[in-house]
Design an enzyme around this catalytic site. Sequence first.
Site, PDB file in Angstrom:
ATOM      1  N   SER A 162      50.405  29.052  41.247  1.00 15.13           N
ATOM      2  CA  SER A 162      49.274  29.847  40.794  1.00 15.13           C
ATOM      3  C   SER A 162      48.072  29.640  41.721  1.00 15.13           C
ATOM      4  O   SER A 162      48.154  29.893  42.921  1.00 15.13           O
ATOM      5  CB  SER A 162      48.974  29.474  39.339  1.00 15.13           C
ATOM      6  N   HIS A 208      51.929  34.586  41.406  1.00 15.85           N
ATOM      7  CA  HIS A 208      52.176  35.590  40.377  1.00 15.85           C
ATOM      8  C   HIS A 208      50.972  36.506  40.235  1.00 15.85           C
ATOM      9  O   HIS A 208      49.968  36.349  40.937  1.00 15.85           O
ATOM     10  CB  HIS A 208      52.589  34.975  39.037  1.00 15.85           C
TER      11      HIS A 208
END
Length: 237
Positions: A101, A126
Amino acid sequence: MGEINDRLLNELIEAVKEIVRKEQADQLRDIYIVGDIEKDTARSAIERLRELANEGDSPITVYINSAGGNVTDGLAIHDSIRYLVSKGVQITIVVQGMAYSMGSVVLQAASPGRRLAFPHSWIMIHEPAKWAGWQSTTAAAQHLDRLKQMQSQIYRILAERSGKPLRQIIRDTKRTDFYLDAVRARDYGLIDEVLGPAEFATPEHVDRTSAVGAEPPETVDAPDIAASEHPSRTSAD
């Protein structure tokens, strides 16, 4: 002869001391980002970066082992590193464990060619909307413009440093967590080099021509970090 021997001995001692001092100085130019990326982590990392930059322009190494965290705090670390790089400071970022992330975004701030990872590390990117820390669609709707700006910023960081088209970055991360082991992260462009014996990082049966973009092995217990600002994950400490 005695005076000469004493002088040579003293010179040798001073030379050894200088080597030790240099090694200690190099070791002290390491920074560790471990665990959640949040305000305290960002403040500590940025303060240390500034201290080291003020001490001199010798290379700095940042070690990261993080499942991600807050968007703005992660971008603050990223921008601080990029600023020092623009001033001529070489900053290496090494993944030891994971850079998920926002951790994967901080990773992209390293100097050219200095994004590294140990063989059994994992990188995950993501959809930026998942990183904003909002718990409901109502809250997200209230901040829609800000969300779109954050998405654009993060997508462009990933695309620029990976060399992948922006369209591909969006497609690969849309509604999914995109996990890459160290070798596949290198092939994808998220790191520049795998430290150590990279052949041990990817099983021999994996087809390297199709490895990039493949799902991680089912035996890996990948943490779910999509829903909150402080994600649930395996221990990174």
